[in-house]
Design a protein around this motif. Structure first.
Motif, short mmCIF file in Angstrom:
data_model
loop_
_atom_site.label_atom_id
_atom_site.label_comp_id
_atom_site.label_asym_id
_atom_site.label_seq_id
_atom_site.Cartn_x
_atom_site.Cartn_y
_atom_site.Cartn_z
N PRO A 51 5.40 -11.57 8.76
CA PRO A 51 6.74 -11.73 9.33
C PRO A 51 7.87 -11.10 8.51
O PRO A 51 8.94 -10.86 9.03
CB PRO A 51 6.93 -13.25 9.39
CG PRO A 51 6.05 -13.77 8.32
CD PRO A 51 4.88 -12.82 8.24
N GLY A 52 7.64 -10.85 7.22
CA GLY A 52 8.72 -10.29 6.41
C GLY A 52 8.25 -9.74 5.08
O GLY A 52 7.06 -9.76 4.76
N ASP A 53 9.21 -9.24 4.31
CA ASP A 53 8.90 -8.62 3.04
C ASP A 53 8.34 -9.61 2.01
O ASP A 53 7.51 -9.24 1.19
CB ASP A 53 10.15 -7.94 2.46
CG ASP A 53 10.57 -6.73 3.27
OD1 ASP A 53 9.70 -6.15 3.96
OD2 ASP A 53 11.76 -6.36 3.21
N THR A 54 8.79 -10.84 2.07
CA THR A 54 8.29 -11.84 1.12
C THR A 54 6.80 -12.08 1.32
O THR A 54 6.03 -12.11 0.36
CB THR A 54 9.05 -13.18 1.30
OG1 THR A 54 10.45 -12.93 1.13
CG2 THR A 54 8.58 -14.21 0.29
N THR A 55 6.39 -12.19 2.57
CA THR A 55 4.97 -12.38 2.87
C THR A 55 4.18 -11.15 2.47
O THR A 55 3.08 -11.27 1.90
CB THR A 55 4.77 -12.66 4.37
OG1 THR A 55 5.57 -13.78 4.74
CG2 THR A 55 3.32 -12.95 4.69
N ALA A 56 4.70 -9.98 2.72
CA ALA A 56 4.02 -8.74 2.33
C ALA A 56 3.83 -8.68 0.82
O ALA A 56 2.76 -8.31 0.33
CB ALA A 56 4.79 -7.53 2.82
N GLN A 57 4.85 -9.07 0.07
CA GLN A 57 4.75 -9.06 -1.39
C GLN A 57 3.71 -10.06 -1.88
O GLN A 57 2.93 -9.77 -2.79
CB GLN A 57 6.11 -9.36 -2.04
CG GLN A 57 6.10 -9.30 -3.55
CD GLN A 57 5.66 -7.96 -4.09
OE1 GLN A 57 5.94 -6.91 -3.52
NE2 GLN A 57 4.94 -7.98 -5.20
N LEU A 58 3.68 -11.24 -1.27
CA LEU A 58 2.68 -12.24 -1.65
C LEU A 58 1.27 -11.77 -1.32
O LEU A 58 0.34 -12.00 -2.09
CB LEU A 58 2.99 -13.57 -0.96
CG LEU A 58 4.24 -14.29 -1.46
CD1 LEU A 58 4.54 -15.49 -0.58
CD2 LEU A 58 4.10 -14.70 -2.91
N LEU A 59 1.11 -11.09 -0.19
CA LEU A 59 -0.21 -10.54 0.16
C LEU A 59 -0.61 -9.43 -0.81
O LEU A 59 -1.79 -9.29 -1.13
CB LEU A 59 -0.22 -10.04 1.59
CG LEU A 59 -0.36 -11.12 2.65
CD1 LEU A 59 -0.16 -10.53 4.04
CD2 LEU A 59 -1.71 -11.80 2.55
N ARG A 60 0.35 -8.65 -1.27
CA ARG A 60 0.05 -7.63 -2.29
C ARG A 60 -0.46 -8.28 -3.57
O ARG A 60 -1.43 -7.82 -4.17
CB ARG A 60 1.28 -6.79 -2.60
CG ARG A 60 1.60 -5.77 -1.55
CD ARG A 60 2.76 -4.88 -1.98
NE ARG A 60 3.18 -4.05 -0.88
CZ ARG A 60 2.54 -2.94 -0.49
NH1 ARG A 60 1.48 -2.55 -1.11
NH2 ARG A 60 2.99 -2.25 0.54
N GLU A 61 0.19 -9.36 -3.98
CA GLU A 61 -0.25 -10.09 -5.18
C GLU A 61 -1.64 -10.69 -4.97
O GLU A 61 -2.49 -10.65 -5.86
CB GLU A 61 0.75 -11.17 -5.54
CG GLU A 61 2.07 -10.63 -6.06
CD GLU A 61 3.07 -11.73 -6.35
OE1 GLU A 61 2.68 -12.88 -6.58
OE2 GLU A 61 4.28 -11.42 -6.32
N PHE A 62 -1.87 -11.26 -3.78
CA PHE A 62 -3.17 -11.82 -3.45
C PHE A 62 -4.25 -10.74 -3.50
O PHE A 62 -5.31 -10.93 -4.09
CB PHE A 62 -3.10 -12.46 -2.05
CG PHE A 62 -4.39 -13.03 -1.56
CD1 PHE A 62 -4.87 -14.21 -2.09
CD2 PHE A 62 -5.11 -12.41 -0.56
CE1 PHE A 62 -6.06 -14.76 -1.64
CE2 PHE A 62 -6.30 -12.95 -0.10
CZ PHE A 62 -6.78 -14.12 -0.64
N ARG A 63 -3.97 -9.59 -2.91
CA ARG A 63 -4.92 -8.48 -2.90
C ARG A 63 -5.16 -7.98 -4.32
O ARG A 63 -6.28 -7.65 -4.69
CB ARG A 63 -4.39 -7.34 -2.01
CG ARG A 63 -5.26 -6.13 -1.99
CD ARG A 63 -6.56 -6.42 -1.26
NE ARG A 63 -7.43 -5.29 -1.38
CZ ARG A 63 -8.66 -5.34 -1.86
NH1 ARG A 63 -9.18 -6.49 -2.20
NH2 ARG A 63 -9.39 -4.27 -1.95
N HIS A 64 -4.11 -7.94 -5.12
CA HIS A 64 -4.24 -7.48 -6.50
C HIS A 64 -5.19 -8.37 -7.29
O HIS A 64 -5.94 -7.90 -8.15
CB HIS A 64 -2.86 -7.41 -7.16
CG HIS A 64 -2.89 -6.77 -8.49
ND1 HIS A 64 -3.09 -5.41 -8.66
CD2 HIS A 64 -2.78 -7.29 -9.74
CE1 HIS A 64 -3.09 -5.13 -9.95
NE2 HIS A 64 -2.90 -6.26 -10.61
#
Length: 93
Positions: A51-64
């Motif tokens: 839904p937004g940039d915050t979720t995208a950033q959290l998913l990037r951290e999760f993927r990392h």
């Protein structure tokens, strides 16, 4: 952190029993575990659910977190997920 990830991934297949469309869920989990999938590819594959940039950033951290794991650890997670998917014991409850 590893415990949180393992608990989250072990809880995801339960939604299959609720009729949420398991193939999509399995594809998401496979791309999460697959070390050849980059963070950008991972975000693109989940774009419709972000839904937004915050979720995208959290998913990037999760993927990392997964990209930092050894191939042996990732293989063990794949074995665990296969055991969960193929478990018939949970389906009888």
């Amino acid at each position: 952190m590893k415990l949180v990830v393992v608990l989250m991934l072990s809880a995801l297949p339960l939604s299959c029993y609720a009729g949420s469309g398991c193939q999509r869920l399995e594809d998401m989990i496979d791309s999460t575990i697959d070390p050849s999938v980059t963070e950008d590819q991972y975000i693109e594959s989940l774009e419709e659910f972000i839904p937004g940039d915050t979720t995208a950033q959290l998913l990037r951290e999760f993927r990392h977190c997964f990209l930092d794991q050894s191939n042996r650890t990732l293989s063990n997670v794949q074995v665990m997920m296969a055991a969960i998917y193929n478990s018939r014991q949970c389906a009888s409850y």
